[in-house]
Motif scaffolding. Structure first.
Motif, PDB file in Angstrom:
ATOM      1  N   MET A   1      -7.371   2.077  -8.724  1.00  0.00           N
ATOM      2  CA  MET A   1      -8.318   0.984  -8.950  1.00  0.00           C
ATOM      3  C   MET A   1      -9.412   1.088  -7.894  1.00  0.00           C
ATOM      4  O   MET A   1      -9.235   0.663  -6.749  1.00  0.00           O
ATOM      5  CB  MET A   1      -7.616  -0.380  -8.850  1.00  0.00           C
ATOM      6  N   PRO A   2     -10.556   1.653  -8.230  1.00  0.00           N
ATOM      7  CA  PRO A   2     -11.556   2.018  -7.215  1.00  0.00           C
ATOM      8  C   PRO A   2     -12.154   0.844  -6.450  1.00  0.00           C
ATOM      9  O   PRO A   2     -12.668   1.031  -5.347  1.00  0.00           O
ATOM     10  CB  PRO A   2     -12.621   2.756  -8.022  1.00  0.00           C
ATOM     11  N   GLN A   3     -12.090  -0.370  -6.988  1.00  0.00           N
ATOM     12  CA  GLN A   3     -12.659  -1.523  -6.275  1.00  0.00           C
ATOM     13  C   GLN A   3     -11.622  -2.259  -5.424  1.00  0.00           C
ATOM     14  O   GLN A   3     -11.945  -3.266  -4.797  1.00  0.00           O
ATOM     15  CB  GLN A   3     -13.276  -2.506  -7.279  1.00  0.00           C
ATOM     16  N   SER A   4     -10.405  -1.759  -5.416  1.00  0.00           N
ATOM     17  CA  SER A   4      -9.336  -2.457  -4.707  1.00  0.00           C
ATOM     18  C   SER A   4      -9.302  -2.057  -3.235  1.00  0.00           C
ATOM     19  O   SER A   4      -9.917  -1.083  -2.805  1.00  0.00           O
ATOM     20  CB  SER A   4      -7.991  -2.150  -5.366  1.00  0.00           C
ATOM     21  N   PHE A   5      -8.515  -2.852  -2.466  1.00  0.00           N
ATOM     22  CA  PHE A   5      -8.327  -2.591  -1.041  1.00  0.00           C
ATOM     23  C   PHE A   5      -6.899  -2.992  -0.689  1.00  0.00           C
ATOM     24  O   PHE A   5      -6.317  -3.881  -1.306  1.00  0.00           O
ATOM     25  CB  PHE A   5      -9.324  -3.388  -0.196  1.00  0.00           C
ATOM     26  N   TYR A   6      -6.340  -2.325   0.324  1.00  0.00           N
ATOM     27  CA  TYR A   6      -4.928  -2.504   0.694  1.00  0.00           C
ATOM     28  C   TYR A   6      -4.804  -2.908   2.154  1.00  0.00           C
ATOM     29  O   TYR A   6      -5.395  -2.282   3.035  1.00  0.00           O
ATOM     30  CB  TYR A   6      -4.184  -1.195   0.439  1.00  0.00           C
TER      31      TYR A   6
ATOM     32  N   ILE B   1       7.637  -2.333  -4.064  1.00  0.00           N
ATOM     33  CA  ILE B   1       6.353  -2.938  -3.720  1.00  0.00           C
ATOM     34  C   ILE B   1       5.414  -1.926  -3.093  1.00  0.00           C
ATOM     35  O   ILE B   1       4.293  -1.722  -3.574  1.00  0.00           O
ATOM     36  CB  ILE B   1       6.547  -4.145  -2.773  1.00  0.00           C
ATOM     37  N   GLN B   2       5.833  -1.285  -2.019  1.00  0.00           N
ATOM     38  CA  GLN B   2       4.920  -0.474  -1.229  1.00  0.00           C
ATOM     39  C   GLN B   2       4.315   0.681  -2.023  1.00  0.00           C
ATOM     40  O   GLN B   2       3.085   0.833  -2.074  1.00  0.00           O
ATOM     41  CB  GLN B   2       5.641   0.072   0.010  1.00  0.00           C
ATOM     42  N   GLU B   3       5.135   1.498  -2.630  1.00  0.00           N
ATOM     43  CA  GLU B   3       4.607   2.650  -3.358  1.00  0.00           C
ATOM     44  C   GLU B   3       3.763   2.239  -4.573  1.00  0.00           C
ATOM     45  O   GLU B   3       2.706   2.837  -4.818  1.00  0.00           O
ATOM     46  CB  GLU B   3       5.743   3.586  -3.738  1.00  0.00           C
ATOM     47  N   PRO B   4       4.182   1.221  -5.365  1.00  0.00           N
ATOM     48  CA  PRO B   4       3.279   0.754  -6.431  1.00  0.00           C
ATOM     49  C   PRO B   4       1.948   0.226  -5.907  1.00  0.00           C
ATOM     50  O   PRO B   4       0.906   0.447  -6.534  1.00  0.00           O
ATOM     51  CB  PRO B   4       4.089  -0.353  -7.109  1.00  0.00           C
ATOM     52  N   PHE B   5       1.944  -0.468  -4.760  1.00  0.00           N
ATOM     53  CA  PHE B   5       0.684  -0.950  -4.191  1.00  0.00           C
ATOM     54  C   PHE B   5      -0.210   0.223  -3.798  1.00  0.00           C
ATOM     55  O   PHE B   5      -1.424   0.190  -4.033  1.00  0.00           O
ATOM     56  CB  PHE B   5       0.965  -1.841  -2.975  1.00  0.00           C
ATOM     57  N   TRP B   6       0.366   1.245  -3.194  1.00  0.00           N
ATOM     58  CA  TRP B   6      -0.426   2.432  -2.849  1.00  0.00           C
ATOM     59  C   TRP B   6      -1.024   3.073  -4.103  1.00  0.00           C
ATOM     60  O   TRP B   6      -2.197   3.435  -4.130  1.00  0.00           O
ATOM     61  CB  TRP B   6       0.461   3.453  -2.130  1.00  0.00           C
ATOM     62  N   GLU B   7      -0.180   3.205  -5.128  1.00  0.00           N
ATOM     63  CA  GLU B   7      -0.647   3.862  -6.355  1.00  0.00           C
ATOM     64  C   GLU B   7      -1.746   3.059  -7.026  1.00  0.00           C
ATOM     65  O   GLU B   7      -2.767   3.621  -7.465  1.00  0.00           O
ATOM     66  CB  GLU B   7       0.532   4.057  -7.311  1.00  0.00           C
ATOM     67  N   MET B   8      -1.570   1.741  -7.117  1.00  0.00           N
ATOM     68  CA  MET B   8      -2.590   0.918  -7.774  1.00  0.00           C
ATOM     69  C   MET B   8      -3.887   0.905  -6.976  1.00  0.00           C
ATOM     70  O   MET B   8      -4.980   0.929  -7.558  1.00  0.00           O
ATOM     71  CB  MET B   8      -2.053  -0.499  -7.999  1.00  0.00           C
ATOM     72  N   THR B   9      -3.793   0.855  -5.663  1.00  0.00           N
ATOM     73  CA  THR B   9      -5.010   0.928  -4.841  1.00  0.00           C
ATOM     74  C   THR B   9      -5.733   2.238  -5.084  1.00  0.00           C
ATOM     75  O   THR B   9      -6.972   2.281  -5.152  1.00  0.00           O
ATOM     76  CB  THR B   9      -4.661   0.796  -3.347  1.00  0.00           C
TER      77      THR B   9
ATOM     78  N   ILE C   1      -9.472  -6.316  -6.550  1.00  0.00           N
ATOM     79  CA  ILE C   1      -8.146  -6.817  -6.216  1.00  0.00           C
ATOM     80  C   ILE C   1      -7.821  -6.428  -4.782  1.00  0.00           C
ATOM     81  O   ILE C   1      -7.966  -5.271  -4.387  1.00  0.00           O
ATOM     82  CB  ILE C   1      -7.063  -6.259  -7.158  1.00  0.00           C
ATOM     83  N   LEU C   2      -7.383  -7.405  -4.016  1.00  0.00           N
ATOM     84  CA  LEU C   2      -6.923  -7.148  -2.657  1.00  0.00           C
ATOM     85  C   LEU C   2      -5.400  -7.157  -2.667  1.00  0.00           C
ATOM     86  O   LEU C   2      -4.771  -8.161  -3.007  1.00  0.00           O
ATOM     87  CB  LEU C   2      -7.453  -8.220  -1.700  1.00  0.00           C
ATOM     88  N   PHE C   3      -4.796  -6.023  -2.328  1.00  0.00           N
ATOM     89  CA  PHE C   3      -3.345  -5.913  -2.211  1.00  0.00           C
ATOM     90  C   PHE C   3      -2.955  -6.190  -0.756  1.00  0.00           C
ATOM     91  O   PHE C   3      -3.398  -5.485   0.146  1.00  0.00           O
ATOM     92  CB  PHE C   3      -2.870  -4.516  -2.615  1.00  0.00           C
ATOM     93  N   ILE C   4      -2.142  -7.211  -0.541  1.00  0.00           N
ATOM     94  CA  ILE C   4      -1.674  -7.540   0.810  1.00  0.00           C
ATOM     95  C   ILE C   4      -0.151  -7.405   0.838  1.00  0.00           C
ATOM     96  O   ILE C   4       0.560  -8.154   0.168  1.00  0.00           O
ATOM     97  CB  ILE C   4      -2.085  -8.956   1.238  1.00  0.00           C
ATOM     98  N   GLU C   5       0.307  -6.445   1.608  1.00  0.00           N
ATOM     99  CA  GLU C   5       1.747  -6.225   1.757  1.00  0.00           C
ATOM    100  C   GLU C   5       2.207  -6.863   3.071  1.00  0.00           C
ATOM    101  O   GLU C   5       1.618  -6.624   4.122  1.00  0.00           O
ATOM    102  CB  GLU C   5       2.029  -4.725   1.765  1.00  0.00           C
ATOM    103  N   ILE C   6       3.284  -7.650   2.993  1.00  0.00           N
ATOM    104  CA  ILE C   6       3.775  -8.368   4.172  1.00  0.00           C
ATOM    105  C   ILE C   6       5.264  -8.116   4.349  1.00  0.00           C
ATOM    106  O   ILE C   6       6.075  -8.458   3.477  1.00  0.00           O
ATOM    107  CB  ILE C   6       3.533  -9.886   4.049  1.00  0.00           C
TER     108      ILE C   6
END
Length: 286
Positions: free
Chosen positions: A239-244, A228-236, A213-218
């Motif tokens: 989730m070891p295959q993810s990227f932010y 948004i921001q803190e949940p994206f950091w936590e999920m990244t 999963i690629l998390f893109i914050e805009i």
């Protein structure tokens, strides 16, 4: 490889993309009437500005008007602006080019309805409400949402001297309580549609959580990082295959725990999205 080429490489490598967008993408789209008395704001709101001198429609929303009749005249005209003025550039088209070839979902705290004008509703979660609905102030008795369109068409022509007649002020169909916009506030209605918006995002995450999963914050600022921001950091992080990736010209940052799986883009958001979309299309101009 420069940073934007790196973004494209991450997009191409991803199994799915989760976008998290805040007010910065609206600003990037030229919707500069929210927090400043811009020419676009003055085109529609000069009468109210001359009297109250508030900078932008958001500050106008919290302004103390002389009467409820005047406040409702402002509110209806403000909602007409929000619901009808199109983006002033092609930012949302660029984003569509960037993510359209991947499974994607968009989470946004924006209440301006723009994402649902450019992307299918099932791909968008408006987690802080929408200016497209009214709700009752009494959320215990009335849990309905009232689409604004009918109210705007009926009531705006009846505004006189920047006042809506008292008897026309919208009320709940259940108990006669005054209506308010369905946006985050003390009386915000968290009921069926609110939970549906979160459920769409949860289903997407459940489907792809074990994939790349690629998390893109805009354009997410530091006013409400918890949505948004803190949940994206936590999920990244978990989730070891993810990227932010974070795109923001002023408040670009990441959590140190995921620094090695983060890419920060602090250039102009509209230009960055345009350049990324052109790279994805093979470098051809629009």
């Amino acid at each position: 490889m420069n940073r934007l080429e790196n973004v494209v490489a991450r997009i191409n490598d991803a199994d799915a993309i989760l976008i998290g967008a805040g007010s910065g993408i609206s600003n990037a789209a030229g919707m500069d009437f929210w927090y400043e008395a811009s020419p676009l704001f003055m085109k529609y709101m000069s009468d109210f500005y001359q009297k109250y001198h508030f900078e932008g429609i958001f500050k106008g929303f919290y302004n103390r008007f002389e009467s409820q009749e005047e406040r409702w005249a402002y509110l209806l005209k403000m909602l007409k602006m929000v619901s009808t003025i199109p983006p002033q550039n092609r930012v949302y088209d660029y984003l569509k080019t960037i993510i359209d070839n991947k499974p994607y979902h968009i989470i946004t705290t924006n209440q301006d309805m723009l994402f649902k004008k450019f992307f299918p509703e099932e791909h968008v979660s408006e987690i802080q409400g929408s200016w497209g609905f009214f709700q009752s102030k009494n959320t215990l008795t009335d849990k309905n949402l009232y689409p604004i369109d009918g109210y705007l068409d009926e009531l705006i022509p009846k505004i006189v001297d920047n006042r809506l007649p008292t008897e026309l002020i919208p009320k709940s169909e259940v108990d006669g309580t005054p209506l308010i916009p369905w946006v985050r506030g003390p009386e915000f209605l968290e009921d069926k549609k609110y939970y549906e918006e979160y459920e769409k995002a949860n289903q997407f995450l459940g489907k792809y959580q074990l994939k790349k999963i690629l998390f893109i914050e805009i354009g997410v600022g530091r006013m409400t990082p918890m949505f948004i921001q803190e949940p994206f950091w936590e999920m990244t992080n978990y989730m070891p295959q993810s990227f932010y990736i974070n795109l923001n010209p002023s408040d670009v940052l990441t959590n140190p725990a995921i620094k090695d799986r983060s890419l920060l883009i602090n250039s102009d958001t509209a230009r960055a999205l345009q350049n990324i979309s052109e790279l994805i299309k093979g470098g051809q101009n629009d």
